[in-house]
Design a protein around this motif. Sequence first.
Motif, mmCIF file in Angstrom:
data_model
loop_
_atom_site.group_PDB
_atom_site.id
_atom_site.type_symbol
_atom_site.label_atom_id
_atom_site.label_comp_id
_atom_site.label_asym_id
_atom_site.label_seq_id
_atom_site.Cartn_x
_atom_site.Cartn_y
_atom_site.Cartn_z
ATOM 1 N N GLN A 373 43.575 23.903 20.912
ATOM 2 C CA GLN A 373 43.233 22.621 20.319
ATOM 3 C C GLN A 373 42.046 22.041 21.084
ATOM 4 O OE1 GLN A 373 45.451 23.066 18.109
ATOM 5 N NE2 GLN A 373 46.919 24.139 19.390
ATOM 6 N N TYR A 374 41.049 21.593 20.341
ATOM 7 C CA TYR A 374 39.899 20.924 20.957
ATOM 8 C C TYR A 374 39.505 19.752 20.081
ATOM 9 C CZ TYR A 374 35.369 19.889 22.954
ATOM 10 O OH TYR A 374 34.303 19.233 23.541
ATOM 11 N N ARG A 375 39.848 18.550 20.571
ATOM 12 C CA ARG A 375 39.567 17.326 19.827
ATOM 13 C C ARG A 375 40.133 17.427 18.410
ATOM 14 N NH1 ARG A 375 35.888 13.738 22.522
ATOM 15 N NH2 ARG A 375 35.380 14.576 24.582
ATOM 16 N N SER A 376 39.315 17.452 17.363
ATOM 17 C CA SER A 376 39.846 17.432 16.000
ATOM 18 C C SER A 376 40.021 18.821 15.397
ATOM 19 C CB SER A 376 38.906 16.626 15.088
ATOM 20 O OG SER A 376 37.642 17.265 15.002
ATOM 21 N N MET A 377 39.867 19.884 16.201
ATOM 22 C CA MET A 377 39.892 21.240 15.668
ATOM 23 C C MET A 377 40.984 22.086 16.301
ATOM 24 S SD MET A 377 37.486 21.483 13.390
ATOM 25 C CE MET A 377 37.395 23.263 13.233
ATOM 26 N N HIS A 378 41.602 22.931 15.472
ATOM 27 C CA HIS A 378 42.459 24.014 15.946
ATOM 28 C C HIS A 378 41.625 25.284 15.839
ATOM 29 C CE1 HIS A 378 45.786 26.652 16.657
ATOM 30 N NE2 HIS A 378 45.760 27.155 15.438
ATOM 31 N N VAL A 379 41.417 25.971 16.963
ATOM 32 C CA VAL A 379 40.485 27.090 17.017
ATOM 33 C C VAL A 379 41.162 28.314 17.613
ATOM 34 C CG1 VAL A 379 38.450 25.621 17.137
ATOM 35 C CG2 VAL A 379 39.589 26.294 19.258
ATOM 36 N N ASN A 380 40.440 29.430 17.610
ATOM 37 C CA ASN A 380 40.917 30.687 18.190
ATOM 38 C C ASN A 380 39.846 31.289 19.082
ATOM 39 O OD1 ASN A 380 42.302 31.442 14.994
ATOM 40 N ND2 ASN A 380 43.466 30.797 16.771
ATOM 41 N N GLN A 381 40.260 32.258 19.886
ATOM 42 C CA GLN A 381 39.357 33.002 20.771
ATOM 43 C C GLN A 381 38.428 32.075 21.547
ATOM 44 O OE1 GLN A 381 39.022 36.601 18.001
ATOM 45 N NE2 GLN A 381 37.973 37.264 19.853
ATOM 46 N N THR A 382 39.017 31.010 22.034
ATOM 47 C CA THR A 382 38.282 29.956 22.718
ATOM 48 C C THR A 382 39.033 29.577 23.988
ATOM 49 O OG1 THR A 382 37.512 29.135 20.573
ATOM 50 C CG2 THR A 382 37.328 27.621 22.424
ATOM 51 N N PHE A 383 38.304 29.105 24.969
ATOM 52 C CA PHE A 383 38.851 28.599 26.229
ATOM 53 C C PHE A 383 38.593 27.102 26.238
ATOM 54 C CE2 PHE A 383 37.740 28.347 31.023
ATOM 55 C CZ PHE A 383 39.033 27.961 31.365
ATOM 56 N N THR A 384 39.661 26.303 26.124
ATOM 57 C CA THR A 384 39.506 24.857 26.115
ATOM 58 C C THR A 384 40.270 24.271 27.300
ATOM 59 O OG1 THR A 384 41.482 24.360 24.783
ATOM 60 C CG2 THR A 384 39.462 24.875 23.591
ATOM 61 N N GLY A 385 40.067 22.998 27.557
ATOM 62 C CA GLY A 385 40.819 22.370 28.629
ATOM 63 C C GLY A 385 40.188 21.095 29.127
ATOM 64 N N VAL A 386 40.636 20.680 30.320
ATOM 65 C CA VAL A 386 40.131 19.469 30.955
ATOM 66 C C VAL A 386 39.796 19.798 32.403
ATOM 67 C CG1 VAL A 386 42.513 18.712 31.424
ATOM 68 C CG2 VAL A 386 40.654 17.048 31.503
ATOM 69 N N ALA A 387 38.636 19.322 32.845
ATOM 70 C CA ALA A 387 38.177 19.513 34.226
ATOM 71 C C ALA A 387 38.293 18.190 34.961
ATOM 72 C CB ALA A 387 36.728 19.994 34.234
ATOM 73 N N PHE A 388 38.816 18.243 36.182
ATOM 74 C CA PHE A 388 38.975 17.044 37.007
ATOM 75 C C PHE A 388 38.024 17.095 38.198
ATOM 76 C CE2 PHE A 388 43.147 17.646 35.048
ATOM 77 C CZ PHE A 388 43.345 16.399 34.478
#
Length: 399
Positions: A373-388
Amino acid sequence: MRVDSLEGVVVASTSAESAEGAAREIAAAISGQLATTGDRPEEALVGLVCFVCASYDTAAFASEIHSLLPGTPIFGCTTAGELTLSGWASHSIVAIGFLRSNFTLEAQMMEDLSHFGVEEGRASIADARAALAARIPEGETDRCFGLLLIDGMCRREEAVISALYSALDDIPVVGGSAGDSMTFEKTWMIRDSAIYRDAALLLLFHTDIPFTTFKCDYFEPTSLKMVVTDADTELRVVRELNAEPAAQEYAHQVGLVESSLDASSFASHPVLVGVGGQYYARSIQKVNADGSLSFFCAIDEGLVLTVAKSLDPYESTLATFERMESELGAVSLYIGFDCVLRRLGAERNQIAHRLSELYRQHRVVGFNTYGEQYRSMHVNQTFTGVAFGYRSDDQKQPA
């Protein structure tokens, strides 16, 4: 057993043989890190998020960790692989504890996703957003983000994301679809001592730590197109592409032999969908006995699929880390949701060790997913996340 303390969080992972043994190691490690502050976990943590390999008895783990850390909210899901501070792992559990001194958390459980209604879902999510807003300084929603964990077999990610996007306004959400080690049978969500199917967890956070969300993939579109001409949209099954049997036509377009198609083939040869000038991967899960193709994402008749060309996965991922560091300065931790097909592709192309080491160097924790999941999209073959990053009044730097 790996234990680390970072900005605003405590992290532990284990590869203990049994679920009960893993729970004991996680609980001891988390409690040990917090002992230096004199706080008990239930006092120090707003929540403990656990990513659990599906080879463990998930119910036994949830029951045991909850009994060992009474009063600490427990959340989590099963995986198709784990991201620990030592790199990619299997048959392991990674746990992230969020410190009360840096985070405020509002959790929303969504059950019975098979009958999820967008309007009803939007209302419950708006309630969660309002509850969080009531507990934080006014006007600080720009310091909020969400993590979404969702049953990887529910096929309702798009509906849930639609409700989230309209209810949360400017609060960004990233996350992943739970896995079950590539068996595609049952995935589980964890809430305290119980486990759930056909459910999702939305974790809404406010934090005083600088952060940014990210998305990374390594494909670009080619001129080759395929149109979905026959599909079961509810089951995400494509029967025909370009009015030909789906598996046959896909193999022809990407230059493979139909009989050789497998998960590694799909990892190396995804298809893309164009949305608003951007391209997003729509990954294939498997070939069915009738020659149809099952997808990880929503598929509709008339949808135009673009064959993708692969870029260098290592360089694309490194560039993402460098971009995050240019935005935040030093990065304390990445919470990542990494498609299992990225991992399979790395293994097939014999770069898995290099990518795992890159993740280790940049302190990535999370899990391998059945969808991101990235914001308004459900995607595949992707690396998403949050950096602190680090707070401006905190001069600690990564070792």
